[in-house]
Design an enzyme around this catalytic site. Sequence first.
Site, PDB file in Angstrom:
ATOM      1  N   HIS A 122      -0.241   5.441  -9.557  1.00  0.00           N
ATOM      2  CA  HIS A 122      -0.703   4.064  -9.793  1.00  0.00           C
ATOM      3  C   HIS A 122      -1.180   3.387  -8.521  1.00  0.00           C
ATOM      4  O   HIS A 122      -1.195   2.166  -8.428  1.00  0.00           O
ATOM      5  CB  HIS A 122       0.424   3.246 -10.449  1.00  0.00           C
ATOM      6  CG  HIS A 122       0.712   3.717 -11.841  1.00  0.00           C
ATOM      7  ND1 HIS A 122       1.898   3.488 -12.480  1.00  0.00           N
ATOM      8  CD2 HIS A 122      -0.040   4.446 -12.706  1.00  0.00           C
ATOM      9  CE1 HIS A 122       1.864   4.043 -13.694  1.00  0.00           C
ATOM     10  NE2 HIS A 122       0.694   4.635 -13.845  1.00  0.00           N
ATOM     11  N   TYR A 169       0.583 -10.020  -5.224  1.00  0.00           N
ATOM     12  CA  TYR A 169       0.626  -8.749  -4.515  1.00  0.00           C
ATOM     13  C   TYR A 169       1.004  -8.950  -3.055  1.00  0.00           C
ATOM     14  O   TYR A 169       1.735  -8.147  -2.474  1.00  0.00           O
ATOM     15  CB  TYR A 169      -0.710  -8.006  -4.668  1.00  0.00           C
ATOM     16  CG  TYR A 169      -0.811  -7.307  -6.004  1.00  0.00           C
ATOM     17  CD1 TYR A 169      -1.498  -7.867  -7.075  1.00  0.00           C
ATOM     18  CD2 TYR A 169      -0.140  -6.104  -6.215  1.00  0.00           C
ATOM     19  CE1 TYR A 169      -1.552  -7.229  -8.312  1.00  0.00           C
ATOM     20  CE2 TYR A 169      -0.182  -5.470  -7.451  1.00  0.00           C
ATOM     21  CZ  TYR A 169      -0.885  -6.039  -8.499  1.00  0.00           C
ATOM     22  OH  TYR A 169      -0.905  -5.412  -9.717  1.00  0.00           O
ATOM     23  N   CYS A 200     -17.823  -3.257  -5.519  1.00  0.00           N
ATOM     24  CA  CYS A 200     -18.510  -2.008  -5.093  1.00  0.00           C
ATOM     25  C   CYS A 200     -17.528  -0.924  -4.676  1.00  0.00           C
ATOM     26  O   CYS A 200     -17.934   0.194  -4.357  1.00  0.00           O
ATOM     27  CB  CYS A 200     -19.465  -2.332  -3.944  1.00  0.00           C
ATOM     28  SG  CYS A 200     -18.620  -2.796  -2.412  1.00  0.00           S
ATOM     29  N   CYS A 240     -15.885  -9.410  -0.216  1.00  0.00           N
ATOM     30  CA  CYS A 240     -16.467  -8.163   0.311  1.00  0.00           C
ATOM     31  C   CYS A 240     -17.757  -8.490   1.079  1.00  0.00           C
ATOM     32  O   CYS A 240     -18.659  -9.146   0.534  1.00  0.00           O
ATOM     33  CB  CYS A 240     -16.770  -7.230  -0.864  1.00  0.00           C
ATOM     34  SG  CYS A 240     -17.785  -5.815  -0.426  1.00  0.00           S
ATOM     35  N   ARG A 295       4.686  -9.149  -2.942  1.00  0.00           N
ATOM     36  CA  ARG A 295       5.347  -7.852  -3.173  1.00  0.00           C
ATOM     37  C   ARG A 295       5.202  -6.955  -1.946  1.00  0.00           C
ATOM     38  O   ARG A 295       6.131  -6.269  -1.535  1.00  0.00           O
ATOM     39  CB  ARG A 295       4.750  -7.176  -4.415  1.00  0.00           C
ATOM     40  CG  ARG A 295       5.179  -7.835  -5.710  1.00  0.00           C
ATOM     41  CD  ARG A 295       4.415  -7.294  -6.895  1.00  0.00           C
ATOM     42  NE  ARG A 295       4.728  -5.906  -7.175  1.00  0.00           N
ATOM     43  CZ  ARG A 295       4.017  -5.142  -8.013  1.00  0.00           C
ATOM     44  NH1 ARG A 295       2.944  -5.634  -8.603  1.00  0.00           N
ATOM     45  NH2 ARG A 295       4.354  -3.895  -8.239  1.00  0.00           N
ATOM     46  N   GLN A 303       5.163   6.665  -9.889  1.00  0.00           N
ATOM     47  CA  GLN A 303       4.421   5.545 -10.468  1.00  0.00           C
ATOM     48  C   GLN A 303       4.471   4.364  -9.506  1.00  0.00           C
ATOM     49  O   GLN A 303       3.799   3.366  -9.685  1.00  0.00           O
ATOM     50  CB  GLN A 303       5.059   5.109 -11.781  1.00  0.00           C
ATOM     51  CG  GLN A 303       5.104   6.158 -12.852  1.00  0.00           C
ATOM     52  CD  GLN A 303       5.861   5.652 -14.076  1.00  0.00           C
ATOM     53  OE1 GLN A 303       5.268   5.343 -15.103  1.00  0.00           O
ATOM     54  NE2 GLN A 303       7.163   5.534 -13.962  1.00  0.00           N
ATOM     55  N   ASN A 304       5.307   4.477  -8.480  1.00  0.00           N
ATOM     56  CA  ASN A 304       5.535   3.333  -7.603  1.00  0.00           C
ATOM     57  C   ASN A 304       4.412   3.144  -6.599  1.00  0.00           C
ATOM     58  O   ASN A 304       3.790   4.125  -6.163  1.00  0.00           O
ATOM     59  CB  ASN A 304       6.877   3.489  -6.872  1.00  0.00           C
ATOM     60  CG  ASN A 304       8.032   3.609  -7.863  1.00  0.00           C
ATOM     61  OD1 ASN A 304       7.912   3.157  -9.003  1.00  0.00           O
ATOM     62  ND2 ASN A 304       9.109   4.256  -7.463  1.00  0.00           N
ATOM     63  N   GLY A 312      14.501   7.195 -12.495  1.00  0.00           N
ATOM     64  CA  GLY A 312      14.139   5.785 -12.554  1.00  0.00           C
ATOM     65  C   GLY A 312      12.840   5.490 -13.258  1.00  0.00           C
ATOM     66  O   GLY A 312      12.109   4.588 -12.868  1.00  0.00           O
ATOM     67  N   ASN A 372      19.028   8.070 -14.721  1.00  0.00           N
ATOM     68  CA  ASN A 372      18.697   6.703 -15.120  1.00  0.00           C
ATOM     69  C   ASN A 372      19.973   6.064 -15.664  1.00  0.00           C
ATOM     70  O   ASN A 372      20.688   6.720 -16.409  1.00  0.00           O
ATOM     71  CB  ASN A 372      17.606   6.776 -16.219  1.00  0.00           C
ATOM     72  CG  ASN A 372      16.940   5.439 -16.465  1.00  0.00           C
ATOM     73  OD1 ASN A 372      17.606   4.402 -16.497  1.00  0.00           O
ATOM     74  ND2 ASN A 372      15.624   5.453 -16.605  1.00  0.00           N
TER      75      ASN A 372
END
Length: 255
Positions: A121, A69, A132, A151, A72, A103-104, A191, A217
């Site tokens: 998402h 992540y 938590c 955390c 990205r 959804q991105n 897309g 698309n």
Amino acid sequence: MMDDQLTRAAAVLAAARHIFGFTGAGVSAESGVPTFRDAQTGLWSKFSPEQLASQAGFAADPGFVWRWYAERLASIQTVRPNPGHLALARLQALTPAFTLATQNIDDLHERAGSRDVAHLHGTIARFHCNGCGAAYAPTAGERSAGLPPICPLCGDYVRPSVVWFGELLPEEEFERAARAARACDVALIVGAGGLVYPAAHLPVLAKERGAAVIDINPDQGPMAMLADIALQGPGGVLLPELVRRVEEIRAAPQP
Ligand code: BV8
Ligand code: ZN
């Protein structure tokens, strides 16, 4: 063929009272953000979704998922909205009511000027505790570390605030998108691979309500099958042309 489809789609959009916009990874493809399903470049072609975007994947190797992540997020911060994102923002400004659901997990729609985007998402630039749920803002150093931060409240790992496979979608965002899908007179899908649920069900709600469905698309996937007008091509090329025609219709003197 494409020209008269664009003319039909522009006429439908220019007359729309309420447009439900629905985007997937494809709308960010021309910004250089890899899609999931696109075989040759898709992220999943190298890893399985369950391995990375799931509680099991995170538990198995929190460092691996954390670093994926972080990579990205770093790449999303270097790319820019493409003409497709910008055209969608212009169309929103032209239309009495326009609800955009994506959804991105990138912020390219917002950076292009789209407002009130429903992130079905989640978003990659936000974080919370996997235990938590407390919100957490990692430092740049923590973001580039090999393991997720811990955390301070419960000692569990911090994770990106995205929806993993097997997790529920944020209720408020999903309900807002579902209300728009049920109320719209035109659904514009760009897309979207149409494979991931329950997000992929939203355009079906619009169809069931009798909305005109337009799909953009390069592939003829499940969303093209659902569409009344399936524009086969890249969003970064077709959306600007489509919105230009909508603006032309809107600017023409009303009869
Ligand atoms: C849920 C965030 C239930 C993370 C994502 C087994 C176990 C658990 C769940 C399931 C299971 N089997 C099925 C499920 C349900 C599952 C699902 O749908 N799986 C699929 C694979 C079948 N769904 C879920 O798990 C959801 N949660 O069901 O919870 C539940 C019930 C009760 C109680 C508790 C839980 C959660 C799904 C959300 C997963 N998170 N993202 C992250 O990003 O890392 S999904 C992720 O993949 C993306 O966000 C995106 O949504 C999805 C990929 O879809 P697309 O965006 O459409 O992208 P894709 O690459 O697929 O397609 C790109 C398209 O663009 C293509 O059509 C291509 O042709 C086109 N394109 C390419 N270039 C262009 C273009 N278009 C225009 N212009 C271009 N230039
Ligand atoms: Zn915690």
